[in-house]
Design an enzyme around this catalytic site. Structure first.
Site, mmCIF file in Angstrom:
data_model
loop_
_atom_site.group_PDB
_atom_site.id
_atom_site.type_symbol
_atom_site.label_atom_id
_atom_site.label_comp_id
_atom_site.label_asym_id
_atom_site.label_seq_id
_atom_site.Cartn_x
_atom_site.Cartn_y
_atom_site.Cartn_z
ATOM 1 N N ARG A 1 -12.841 4.249 8.237
ATOM 2 C CA ARG A 1 -14.263 4.128 7.927
ATOM 3 C C ARG A 1 -14.501 3.862 6.441
ATOM 4 N NH1 ARG A 1 -15.334 9.981 10.303
ATOM 5 N NH2 ARG A 1 -13.583 9.197 11.531
ATOM 6 N N ASP B 1 -7.056 11.196 6.693
ATOM 7 C CA ASP B 1 -6.730 10.498 7.936
ATOM 8 C C ASP B 1 -7.960 9.841 8.562
ATOM 9 O OD1 ASP B 1 -5.062 9.566 9.931
ATOM 10 O OD2 ASP B 1 -5.265 11.363 11.171
ATOM 11 N N LYS C 1 -10.858 -3.591 11.019
ATOM 12 C CA LYS C 1 -10.010 -2.605 10.335
ATOM 13 C C LYS C 1 -8.562 -3.089 10.296
ATOM 14 C CE LYS C 1 -8.256 2.146 10.817
ATOM 15 N NZ LYS C 1 -8.227 3.346 11.673
ATOM 16 N N LYS D 1 -0.337 12.937 9.874
ATOM 17 C CA LYS D 1 -0.380 13.006 11.326
ATOM 18 C C LYS D 1 0.851 13.755 11.851
ATOM 19 C CE LYS D 1 -2.813 8.615 12.035
ATOM 20 N NZ LYS D 1 -3.989 9.118 12.763
ATOM 21 N N GLU E 1 -9.464 7.275 7.189
ATOM 22 C CA GLU E 1 -9.447 6.221 6.168
ATOM 23 C C GLU E 1 -10.085 4.920 6.639
ATOM 24 O OE1 GLU E 1 -6.893 4.657 8.933
ATOM 25 O OE2 GLU E 1 -6.954 6.737 8.269
ATOM 26 N N ASP F 1 -0.714 3.753 9.504
ATOM 27 C CA ASP F 1 -1.516 4.923 9.142
ATOM 28 C C ASP F 1 -0.707 6.202 9.300
ATOM 29 O OD1 ASP F 1 -3.492 6.699 8.525
ATOM 30 O OD2 ASP F 1 -4.542 6.507 10.437
ATOM 31 N N ASP G 1 -2.814 0.181 13.963
ATOM 32 C CA ASP G 1 -4.064 0.497 13.271
ATOM 33 C C ASP G 1 -4.665 -0.705 12.546
ATOM 34 O OD1 ASP G 1 -5.851 2.592 13.200
ATOM 35 O OD2 ASP G 1 -5.170 3.346 11.269
#
Length: 456
Positions: free
Chosen positions: A314, A310, A228, A240, A312, A233, A251
């Site tokens: 996956r 949020d 990833k 968030k 994202e 993020d 991230d």
């Protein structure tokens, strides 16, 4: 830290001693971790406690203390730390690993004042075989720092376009690998709409970094590493809160860790076929950013309703898995991601969560983790965690189970749906990728070891 095979009598020596040792030294301090110095004889003794209780964790604490102490140019006598449980190789590896982690040359820093220069340390090791074996430890430890460097780089520098070029430079002029970088137009051509949906709010183009290494052309086995790479993020329109948005530069840890692991696999000539597929973008808000209720068709053809922007990671991983299967037909998929806050509730910041569809693969990975002294804890794949993901009225899947129950497991189950029954390992490092502001490079060592031992 430099390894030497013989001590220099003109320089200070540091020896470990145990409570059971009979040393004729006056005023010897016998509390664990304390140092007694004899300036005239240029020798220091550090108390290691009881020989029977001294284990690898004890050795790590001692190595950490010695390296941080920074009071003089010590020659550390490695054999003085050996016990029945810890052989000389263990001792040397721990000292190298600890020194590199604390003093790595490759870590990012924007400080304008230089830190105090540390004294050089020498590790006295007379066994030539141990010295030879320690070279692998040094290579791997330095690659952990390579991943940590990218983890620590601020997002105003580390965007998707920049990071892709950095990964490319890691393999510059290396004829053992094939590397290509897909730009936005090429990603669109592949119909990687889940990946593209996350990028819609970004000022930078997405990049897909693809690295291939064939260390065993005669074998049909191939590992696909999927990392990833969300360079920052914000959560998108599911923004968030302030206390959770700081640190979101981490991230992209999965991608950095995979790239560093690939470098180690190549440099150590692993007799294994490995590819890495690394999707890179940030997840930000703009007038063009995706909103909740959006529905996209993935590269695999399956449709996904985004009920949480949020979640994202996956989305980009699902398309990357499909890409790896289409172009490399791997027999084993391993993805690694700072995927869910829920894993921190389950395992804290101590264990990396691991899911596996194959018992044999899990045992191989666990053996690699144990060998490299990294902690993993097995989590469940179970259909119950897929129910809400598959309950969408207008698409094949929702991207999030909003029940608040087993969120790490439902995320893993979502990704499993894109693996086409390949052997699959999922690693959630949301709790272990960083220790506060300190990046850890977790799992670089284990992924390299997993590849080194894979075809054995």
């Amino acid at each position: 830290m430099k390894i030497i095979n013989k001590e220099n009598k003109n320089k200070f020596i540091l020896k470990g001693f145990f409570e059971e040792d009979k040393l004729k030294v006056k005023n010897l301090l016998t509390t664990f971790g304390t140092i007694t110095e004899d300036i005239n004889k240029q020798i220091s003794y550090i108390c290691l406690g009881s020989n029977k209780k001294f284990d690898k964790n004890s050795l790590k604490k001692i190595a950490n203390k010695i390296i941080k102490l920074n009071i003089r140019e010590f020659q550390i006598i490695a054999k003085s730390f050996v016990t029945k449980e810890l052989d000389l190789q263990n001792v040397v590896n721990v000292f190298i690993d600890t020194y590199e982690y604390l003093n790595g040359d490759d870590l990012y820093s924007a400080k304008t004042t230089k830190s105090e220069k540390s004294f050089p340390l020498f590790l006295v090791v007379e066994d030539a075989k141990v010295v030879a074996e320690s070279k692998q430890t040094l290579i791997i430890s330095q690659l952990v720092n390579k991943a940590r460097k990218y983890q620590a780089t601020p997002p105003n520098i580390c965007n998707s376009e920049w990071l892709a070029q950095e990964f490319k430079q890691m393999f510059k002029d290396n004829k053992k690998v094939k590397i290509k970088i897909l730009d936005k137009a090429q990603i669109e051509k592949e119909k990687m709409n889940l990946f593209l949906s996350v990028n819609k709010g970004s000022a930078f183009e997405p990049r897909l970094v693809v690295i291939e290494y064939n260390g065993n052309p005669k074998s049909k086995e191939k590992i696909a590493l999927i990392g990833k790479g969300i360079t920052f993020d914000s959560g998108g329109y599911n923004l968030k809160p302030s206390q959770h948005i700081k640190g979101m530069k981490f991230d992209m840890s999965g991608a950095a860790i995979c790239a560093a692991a690939m470098k180690g696999i190549v440099d150590l000539n692993a007799k294994t076929n490995v590819c890495a597929v690394l999707p890179l973008t940030d997840n930000k808000i703009s007038s063009n950013a995706q909103t909740p209720d959006s529905i996209w068709t993935s590269m695999s053809g399956k449709t996904v309703e985004v009920n949480n922007t949020d979640a994202e990671g996956r989305l980009i991983l699902a398309d990357a898995i499909t890409y790896a299967i289409k172009y490399f037909d791997p027999t084993q998929i391993v993805d690694i991601a700072t995927l869910t806050g829920a894993i921190i509730i389950s395992l804290g910041t101590t264990y990396t969560g691991i899911w596996s569809t194959c018992e044999k693969s899990y045992n191989k990975f666990l053996a690699a983790a144990n060998k490299q002294d990294e902690l993993v804890w097995r989590m469940p794949f179970h259909e119950d965690f897929l129910k809400n993901i598959k309950s969408a009225n207008f698409s094949d899947y929702k991207n999030t189970d909003l029940s608040g129950k087993g969120g790490s497991n439902s995320a893993a189950m979502f990704l499993k749906e894109f693996t086409e029954n390949k052997k699959y390992i999922h690693l959630d490092i949301a709790g272990t990728a960083g220790d506060g502001d300190n990046p850890t490079g977790v799992m670089v060592k284990t992924l390299i070891q997993f590849a080194l031992d894979f075809d054995k």
